[in-house]
Design an enzyme around this catalytic site. Structure first.
Site, PDB file in Angstrom:
ATOM      1  N   CYS A 165       0.782  -1.240   0.000  1.00 29.95           N
ATOM      2  CA  CYS A 165       0.000   0.000   0.000  1.00 29.95           C
ATOM      3  C   CYS A 165       0.816   1.295   0.000  1.00 29.95           C
ATOM      4  O   CYS A 165       0.797   2.058  -0.964  1.00 29.95           O
ATOM      5  CB  CYS A 165      -0.947  -0.005   1.192  1.00 29.95           C
ATOM      6  SG  CYS A 165      -2.116  -1.377   1.186  1.00 29.95           S
ATOM      7  N   HIS A 211      -2.677   6.742   4.145  1.00 25.83           N
ATOM      8  CA  HIS A 211      -1.574   5.795   4.406  1.00 25.83           C
ATOM      9  C   HIS A 211      -0.198   6.344   4.018  1.00 25.83           C
ATOM     10  O   HIS A 211       0.668   5.596   3.570  1.00 25.83           O
ATOM     11  CB  HIS A 211      -1.827   4.473   3.678  1.00 25.83           C
ATOM     12  CG  HIS A 211      -1.244   3.297   4.426  1.00 25.83           C
ATOM     13  ND1 HIS A 211      -1.463   1.997   4.060  1.00 25.83           N
ATOM     14  CD2 HIS A 211      -0.437   3.245   5.528  1.00 25.83           C
ATOM     15  CE1 HIS A 211      -0.843   1.177   4.894  1.00 25.83           C
ATOM     16  NE2 HIS A 211      -0.215   1.917   5.797  1.00 25.83           N
TER      17      HIS A 211
END
Length: 490
Positions: free
Chosen positions: A83, A133
């Site tokens: 990610c 993130h």
């Protein structure tokens, strides 16, 4: 009388010429209308799990329709199949070892030159909705401790409209933080509410150029949390499996896939709503609409779940780019590989904006506009540091590789590791790396890889070297390995 008629005619002619010249001058002086950019990002949606790519089980009618009027990338390759590193490479146009986020939950540099900063400087409104993130936690803080905290304004990388959660995998009634760091809640399945927010943003900004990133959490696991209406659309017993799913995992794979597909179909519904809103706003022709994902998911292929691995289920993602004003509204099939750092410069090229020197990726806007192939031989794939679900103890290893239109070639710290002919062996079940008849091919691909590493200043060092260089700490037991772990994984 004839003289008067001639005089009137000449006057009309001169007036017409003057008007035409004025119109032409106005056209020259009037700047072209800057395109809007709507970038829709799913998390862990692999390329093989979508209707327009030939999957007969998954229900994705809106994406299938979008593909009929988009540039369709058949080999969109994530530079690092996990990610945060993907996100850092997307927003900066740089490779993970340049921007430094090669491990989840490490802080992306505040001073970086990013997509929102570049578009904002060009006069765009900027908005971000969903999963971020990239804030990360500081050295020594508890792993994952930043996931439930707000992102400071100076760490938002140029995005002003802000409805963001650092990370969550609870997709029902989840919370987020707004521009003032006030906690708010998404009602129900969060991707639906996030899409509603995106539509509101589009309607409020349709008269001015804007950049909007809509970042959904699904279909990233947990797989079973899609809305019930979508889960009822799938019967696990009827799900077909890829041939590289071991028989021992067949039942588990079907159950996982049924739930994963439910998320995909729910997100496809949101894509349809988003596209309808763009049409109703009257801005579809002048909007660059992108749909893609960070990385894929093994989903029991080769007996594995999730990502980080160098196999196609992990590294290949869907990628559609629709921009009617420049690309038309017909499908353009593209088979040359495109890599994560190439996305930002290509968007800038389509937007007629300059490419900053900080960007390492390649601008492929011209071949897209011309309807050509990209002319790109290979995309780089890497894992500088194995961590979390594919940490050393779980078989993780450092690797570098290239994915071409036809081949996958990967090496680890001991040397050549994998070689697949993806046309003859699309499920990557026959490793050719040690077969003498493929030595010439292996040497050629090794040269392609070495050129990529040289161009990106990548020395391909052991994981500990990069962790030390960036002053990172391993999370929990990610660093534990046996001395001969590479040999054991052969």
């Amino acid at each position: 009388m004839n003289f008067n008629k001639l005089l009137i005619f000449n006057c009309i002619l001169l007036f017409s010429v003057a008007c035409k010249q004025e119109v032409e001058e106005t056209k020259k002086e009037k700047p072209s209308v800057a395109p809007n950019v709507v970038f829709v990002l799913a998390d862990q949606w692999r390329a093989q799990s979508i209707g327009y790519q030939g999957n007969k089980d998954v229900i994705t009618p809106n994406l299938d329709s979008l593909a009929k009027e988009s540039a369709v990338f058949h080999n969109a390759v994530t530079v690092m199949a996990v990610c945060a590193p993907w996100r850092g490479s997307f927003i900066s146009g740089q490779y993970p070892l340049t921007h430094g986020v090669f491990y989840n939950d490490k802080p992306f540099p505040t001073e970086a030159n990013t997509i929102a900063k570049i578009y904002k400087k060009a006069g765009y409104q900027t908005g971000y909705i969903g999963k971020w993130h990239l804030n990360g936690h500081k050295r020594g803080e508890e792993p994952f401790s930043a996931r439930n905290k707000p992102v400071p304004k100076e760490r938002r990388q140029g995005f002003d409209y802000w409805k963001v959660r650092e990370v969550t995998h609870n997709y029902n009634d989840s919370f987020y933080f707004d521009e003032e760091n006030q906690k708010q809640y998404w009602e129900g399945y969060d991707a639906f509410s996030q899409t509603d927010s995106a539509i509101s943003y589009i309607n409020k900004n349709k008269d001015n150029p804007f950049l909007l990133v809509l970042s959904w959490g699904p279909p990233h696991d947990p797989y079973h949390t899609a809305p019930e209406a979508y889960k009822k659309m799938y019967d696990a017993s009827k799900i077909s499996l890829r041939p590289n799913v071991p028989e021992a995992f067949a039942d588990s794979a079907r159950n996982v896939l049924a739930n994963y597909y439910a998320h995909c179909t729910a997100l496809d519904h949101s894509v349809g709503e988003l596209l309808a809103a763009i049409d109703e706003a009257g801005i579809a022709d002048n909007t660059i609409f992108v749909f893609t994902s960070e990385h894929g998911d093994m989903l029991m292929s080769k007996g594995a779940l999730k990502k980080q691995r160098p196999y196609d289920e992990s590294i290949k993602v869907p990628l559609l780019i629709r921009y009617p004003d420049k690309l038309g509204k017909v499908a353009h099939q593209i088979y040359d590989p495109i890599n994560t750092p190439d996305l930002l410069p290509t968007l800038l090229g389509l937007s007629d904006l300059g490419i900053p020197e900080t960007i390492e990726g390649t601008d492929f806007s011209k071949p897209l506009i011309d309807g050509d192939e990209l002319g790109n031989e290979a995309a780089l794939i890497m894992l500088p540091v194995p961590f979390h679900e594919w940490k050393f103890l779980n078989g993780g290893r450092e690797f570098r590789g290239v994915r071409t239109k036809k081949y996958t070639y990967v090496k680890d710290l001991l040397g050549p590791w994998l070689l697949y002919d993806n046309e003859l062996d699309p499920y990557q079940m026959h490793n050719l790396v040690d077969l003498p008849q493929f030595t010439q091919l292996k040497n050629h691909l090794d040269g392609v890889l070495m050129a990529k590493l040289k161009a990106t200043n990548d020395e391909f060092l052991p994981a500990d070297k990069y962790m030390t260089k960036w002053k990172y700490l391993y999370d929990r037991n990610d660093s534990i390995r046996k001395e001969n772990y590479l040999e054991l994984n052969r």
